[in-house]
Design a protein around this motif. Structure first.
Motif, PDB file in Angstrom:
ATOM      1  N   THR A  94       0.813  -1.221   0.000  1.00 34.28           N
ATOM      2  CA  THR A  94       0.000   0.000   0.000  1.00 34.28           C
ATOM      3  C   THR A  94       0.848   1.273   0.000  1.00 34.28           C
ATOM      4  O   THR A  94       0.332   2.348  -0.286  1.00 34.28           O
ATOM      5  N   GLY A  95       2.129   1.146   0.355  1.00 33.95           N
ATOM      6  CA  GLY A  95       2.975   2.331   0.429  1.00 33.95           C
ATOM      7  C   GLY A  95       4.404   2.048   0.028  1.00 33.95           C
ATOM      8  O   GLY A  95       4.908   0.931   0.205  1.00 33.95           O
ATOM      9  N   LEU A  96       5.060   3.051  -0.523  1.00 38.66           N
ATOM     10  CA  LEU A  96       6.469   2.973  -0.908  1.00 38.66           C
ATOM     11  C   LEU A  96       7.166   4.232  -0.426  1.00 38.66           C
ATOM     12  O   LEU A  96       6.701   5.341  -0.696  1.00 38.66           O
ATOM     13  N   VAL A  97       8.278   4.058   0.283  1.00 39.99           N
ATOM     14  CA  VAL A  97       9.112   5.178   0.699  1.00 39.99           C
ATOM     15  C   VAL A  97      10.467   5.035   0.023  1.00 39.99           C
ATOM     16  O   VAL A  97      11.259   4.135   0.371  1.00 39.99           O
ATOM     17  N   ASN A  98      10.725   5.888  -0.960  1.00 44.00           N
ATOM     18  CA  ASN A  98      12.020   5.893  -1.642  1.00 44.00           C
ATOM     19  C   ASN A  98      12.988   6.724  -0.798  1.00 44.00           C
ATOM     20  O   ASN A  98      13.144   7.926  -1.003  1.00 44.00           O
ATOM     21  N   ASN A  99      13.614   6.052   0.152  1.00 41.73           N
ATOM     22  CA  ASN A  99      14.479   6.737   1.109  1.00 41.73           C
ATOM     23  C   ASN A  99      15.962   6.574   0.804  1.00 41.73           C
ATOM     24  O   ASN A  99      16.735   7.498   1.019  1.00 41.73           O
ATOM     25  N   ALA A 100      16.371   5.417   0.333  1.00 35.81           N
ATOM     26  CA  ALA A 100      17.797   5.152   0.146  1.00 35.81           C
ATOM     27  C   ALA A 100      18.417   6.176  -0.781  1.00 35.81           C
ATOM     28  O   ALA A 100      17.851   6.523  -1.828  1.00 35.81           O
ATOM     29  N   GLY A 101      19.573   6.684  -0.408  1.00 36.09           N
ATOM     30  CA  GLY A 101      20.252   7.661  -1.244  1.00 36.09           C
ATOM     31  C   GLY A 101      21.707   7.814  -0.849  1.00 36.09           C
ATOM     32  O   GLY A 101      22.098   7.456   0.263  1.00 36.09           O
ATOM     33  N   ILE A 102      22.505   8.327  -1.756  1.00 36.21           N
ATOM     34  CA  ILE A 102      23.920   8.585  -1.503  1.00 36.21           C
ATOM     35  C   ILE A 102      24.259   9.986  -2.006  1.00 36.21           C
ATOM     36  O   ILE A 102      23.590  10.518  -2.905  1.00 36.21           O
ATOM     37  N   THR A 103      25.296  10.583  -1.432  1.00 37.93           N
ATOM     38  CA  THR A 103      25.646  11.959  -1.796  1.00 37.93           C
ATOM     39  C   THR A 103      26.826  12.068  -2.756  1.00 37.93           C
ATOM     40  O   THR A 103      26.928  13.037  -3.501  1.00 37.93           O
ATOM     41  N   GLY A 104      27.718  11.097  -2.742  1.00 40.11           N
ATOM     42  CA  GLY A 104      29.023  11.316  -3.347  1.00 40.11           C
ATOM     43  C   GLY A 104      29.895  12.111  -2.392  1.00 40.11           C
ATOM     44  O   GLY A 104      29.431  12.620  -1.361  1.00 40.11           O
ATOM     45  N   ARG A 105      31.163  12.228  -2.718  1.00 41.78           N
ATOM     46  CA  ARG A 105      32.098  12.919  -1.831  1.00 41.78           C
ATOM     47  C   ARG A 105      31.884  14.421  -1.869  1.00 41.78           C
ATOM     48  O   ARG A 105      31.604  15.001  -2.909  1.00 41.78           O
ATOM     49  N   ILE A 106      32.006  15.048  -0.715  1.00 44.43           N
ATOM     50  CA  ILE A 106      31.920  16.495  -0.635  1.00 44.43           C
ATOM     51  C   ILE A 106      33.142  17.119  -1.310  1.00 44.43           C
ATOM     52  O   ILE A 106      34.278  16.667  -1.126  1.00 44.43           O
ATOM     53  N   GLY A 107      32.902  18.164  -2.100  1.00 41.21           N
ATOM     54  CA  GLY A 107      33.997  18.856  -2.773  1.00 41.21           C
ATOM     55  C   GLY A 107      33.467  19.888  -3.745  1.00 41.21           C
ATOM     56  O   GLY A 107      32.258  20.057  -3.914  1.00 41.21           O
ATOM     57  N   THR A 108      34.365  20.595  -4.398  1.00 44.73           N
ATOM     58  CA  THR A 108      33.969  21.591  -5.388  1.00 44.73           C
ATOM     59  C   THR A 108      33.535  20.905  -6.674  1.00 44.73           C
ATOM     60  O   THR A 108      33.777  19.709  -6.885  1.00 44.73           O
ATOM     61  N   PHE A 109      32.926  21.677  -7.573  1.00 49.04           N
ATOM     62  CA  PHE A 109      32.419  21.110  -8.811  1.00 49.04           C
ATOM     63  C   PHE A 109      33.532  20.496  -9.651  1.00 49.04           C
ATOM     64  O   PHE A 109      33.355  19.446 -10.274  1.00 49.04           O
ATOM     65  N   LEU A 110      34.704  21.123  -9.697  1.00 50.68           N
ATOM     66  CA  LEU A 110      35.801  20.601 -10.506  1.00 50.68           C
ATOM     67  C   LEU A 110      36.401  19.330  -9.919  1.00 50.68           C
ATOM     68  O   LEU A 110      37.147  18.622 -10.603  1.00 50.68           O
ATOM     69  N   GLU A 111      36.061  19.023  -8.676  1.00 53.36           N
ATOM     70  CA  GLU A 111      36.514  17.777  -8.053  1.00 53.36           C
ATOM     71  C   GLU A 111      35.530  16.626  -8.252  1.00 53.36           C
ATOM     72  O   GLU A 111      35.807  15.502  -7.836  1.00 53.36           O
ATOM     73  N   VAL A 112      34.410  16.884  -8.910  1.00 49.19           N
ATOM     74  CA  VAL A 112      33.390  15.857  -9.092  1.00 49.19           C
ATOM     75  C   VAL A 112      33.940  14.699  -9.916  1.00 49.19           C
ATOM     76  O   VAL A 112      34.555  14.902 -10.974  1.00 49.19           O
ATOM     77  N   ASP A 113      33.727  13.489  -9.408  1.00 53.62           N
ATOM     78  CA  ASP A 113      34.097  12.278 -10.123  1.00 53.62           C
ATOM     79  C   ASP A 113      32.878  11.794 -10.921  1.00 53.62           C
ATOM     80  O   ASP A 113      31.826  11.519 -10.351  1.00 53.62           O
ATOM     81  N   ILE A 114      33.039  11.683 -12.241  1.00 51.80           N
ATOM     82  CA  ILE A 114      31.895  11.363 -13.091  1.00 51.80           C
ATOM     83  C   ILE A 114      31.343   9.974 -12.793  1.00 51.80           C
ATOM     84  O   ILE A 114      30.117   9.770 -12.753  1.00 51.80           O
ATOM     85  N   GLU A 115      32.213   9.008 -12.569  1.00 53.19           N
ATOM     86  CA  GLU A 115      31.718   7.657 -12.283  1.00 53.19           C
ATOM     87  C   GLU A 115      30.991   7.614 -10.946  1.00 53.19           C
ATOM     88  O   GLU A 115      29.984   6.919 -10.802  1.00 53.19           O
ATOM     89  N   GLU A 116      31.473   8.347  -9.966  1.00 51.50           N
ATOM     90  CA  GLU A 116      30.767   8.424  -8.699  1.00 51.50           C
ATOM     91  C   GLU A 116      29.401   9.086  -8.905  1.00 51.50           C
ATOM     92  O   GLU A 116      28.394   8.652  -8.330  1.00 51.50           O
ATOM     93  N   SER A 117      29.347  10.106  -9.739  1.00 51.41           N
ATOM     94  CA  SER A 117      28.080  10.775 -10.018  1.00 51.41           C
ATOM     95  C   SER A 117      27.114   9.840 -10.729  1.00 51.41           C
ATOM     96  O   SER A 117      25.896   9.902 -10.499  1.00 51.41           O
ATOM     97  N   ARG A 118      27.642   8.972 -11.579  1.00 52.72           N
ATOM     98  CA  ARG A 118      26.786   7.988 -12.240  1.00 52.72           C
ATOM     99  C   ARG A 118      26.071   7.115 -11.197  1.00 52.72           C
ATOM    100  O   ARG A 118      24.877   6.827 -11.311  1.00 52.72           O
ATOM    101  N   GLU A 119      26.806   6.719 -10.159  1.00 49.87           N
ATOM    102  CA  GLU A 119      26.207   5.907  -9.102  1.00 49.87           C
ATOM    103  C   GLU A 119      25.187   6.718  -8.302  1.00 49.87           C
ATOM    104  O   GLU A 119      24.131   6.205  -7.914  1.00 49.87           O
ATOM    105  N   VAL A 120      25.497   8.007  -8.055  1.00 49.18           N
ATOM    106  CA  VAL A 120      24.550   8.868  -7.340  1.00 49.18           C
ATOM    107  C   VAL A 120      23.216   8.913  -8.075  1.00 49.18           C
ATOM    108  O   VAL A 120      22.140   8.747  -7.473  1.00 49.18           O
ATOM    109  N   PHE A 121      23.249   9.117  -9.375  1.00 55.09           N
ATOM    110  CA  PHE A 121      22.004   9.191 -10.137  1.00 55.09           C
ATOM    111  C   PHE A 121      21.326   7.827 -10.238  1.00 55.09           C
ATOM    112  O   PHE A 121      20.094   7.748 -10.261  1.00 55.09           O
TER     113      PHE A 121
END
Length: 260
Positions: A94-121
Motif C-alpha cells: 500500500t505504500g512505498l518510501v524511496n528513502n535510500a540515497g547517496i551523496t558522493g564525496r563532498i567537494g567543489t564542482f571541478l573535483e566531481v568524479d563522473i563515475e561516482e556521479s553515475r552511481e549517485v544518479f
C-alpha cells in the motif's frame, strides 16, 4: 529475506509499506514510526545485514510483520527484485518510501568524479523510477489496484544547488522532486498519491560517508533553528503523508529543514 510467515485476514488489512534503506538513519526512523502506526514493513539494506536484522527485531517487537531484503539500488536488476518479493511475502503493498540515497564525496564542482556521479544518479533517481513504476502497476485503480501512496525522500539541496559541496547530489534530488510532481499528476486520477519529504541537514551517517562527519554541527549556526534535525523528525512527516490525514495531498514537497 526473512522466512515467509502465512498471512492472516487481519494482517491483510494492515498497511504494507516498503522502505528502502530502512536499516539506518532516516529510513530506520521511518520504519520504526510506521511500525508504531500499525504498518507491516519491507525494509531494504545494502550492507550490514546483522544491523538490518536487529532493526527488524525491534519493528517486530512493536507489532509489525517485517521482511528484510538485501538490495543494491545502484544495480537495477537488484532493485527490480524488491517489489515482487514484497508482493510474494504480503500479497499486496500500500505504500512505498524511496528513502535510500547517496551523496558522493563532498567537494567543489571541478573535483566531481563522473563515475561516482553515475552511481549517485543510479541510486537516487533510476532506482526510484523503477520502484515507482512497479508501485503504480500494483496500486493504480486503472491497473486493477486499490490505490496507495508513495513518498520520495529528497533534500533541501534540490533547491540550494549545494555549491562547493555536492552539486551532482543536489541535481539528483531536484530530479526526484520532478518525479513527484509529474507522477502525482499522471496517477492522481487513479488513486496513487505521490509526495516528497525534503529534509535539511540531519544527524545521520550520510555525512561521514561524504567525508565530513561533523557537517551537522558545522551547518547548525546557519540554520534558523540553530540545529540539525533528528531522523525521527523527518519520519513524522513521512508517516503523515502516508496516512489518512493526507488523503487530499498529492504533488506536495514538504520541507523539514529547520527554517532553511
Amino acid at each position: 529475506m526473512s522466512d515467509p510467515i502465512p498471512s492472516s485476514p487481519a494482517a491483510a488489512r494492515r498497511p504494507v509499506t516498503i522502505v528502502t534503506g530502512g536499516s539506518r538513519g532516516i529510513g530506520r526512523a521511518v520504519a520504526e514510526r510506521l511500525a508504531r502506526d500499525g504498518h507491516d514493513l519491507v525494509i531494504t539494506y545494502r550492507e550490514r545485514a546483522a544491523d538490518a536484522e536487529a532493526v527488524a527485531d525491534g519493528l517486530r517487537a512493536a507489532g509489525a510483520d517485517v521482511a528484510v531484503l538485501s538490495a543494491d539500488l545502484g544495480d537495477l536488476a537488484s532493485t527490480a527484485t524488491i517489489f515482487p518479493a514484497a508482493i510474494e511475502r504480503f500479497g499486496r503493498v500500500t505504500g512505498l518510501v524511496n528513502n535510500a540515497g547517496i551523496t558522493g564525496r563532498i567537494g567543489t564542482f571541478l573535483e566531481v568524479d563522473i563515475e561516482e556521479s553515475r552511481e549517485v544518479f543510479a541510486v537516487n533517481d533510476l532506482a526510484p523510477i523503477l520502484l515507482c513504476q512497479q508501485a503504480v502497476e500494483h496500486m493504480a485503480t486503472n491497473r486493477g489496484g486499490e490505490g496507495g501512496a508513495i513518498v520520495n525522500v529528497s533534500s533541501g539541496a534540490a533547491t540550494t544547488g549545494s555549491a562547493n559541496t555536492y552539486i551532482p547530489y543536489a541535481m539528483s534530488k531536484a530530479a526526484l522532486d520532478a518525479l513527484t510532481t509529474g507522477l502525482s499528476k499522471e496517477y492522481g486520477p487513479y488513486g496513487v498519491r505521490v509526495n516528497t519529504v525534503s529534509p535539511g541537514t540531519t544527524h545521520t551517517e550520510i555525512h561521514a560517508a561524504a567525508g565530513r562527519p561533523n557537517a551537522p554541527e558545522e551547518r547548525a549556526p546557519r540554520i534558523p533553528m540553530r540545529r540539525a534535525g533528528q531522523p525521527d523528525e523527518i519520519a513524522g512527516a513521512v508517516a503523515f503523508l502516508l496516512g489518512p490525514d493526507a488523503s487530499y495531498i498529492t504533488g506536495a514537497i514538504l520541507r523539514v529543514a529547520g527554517g532553511n
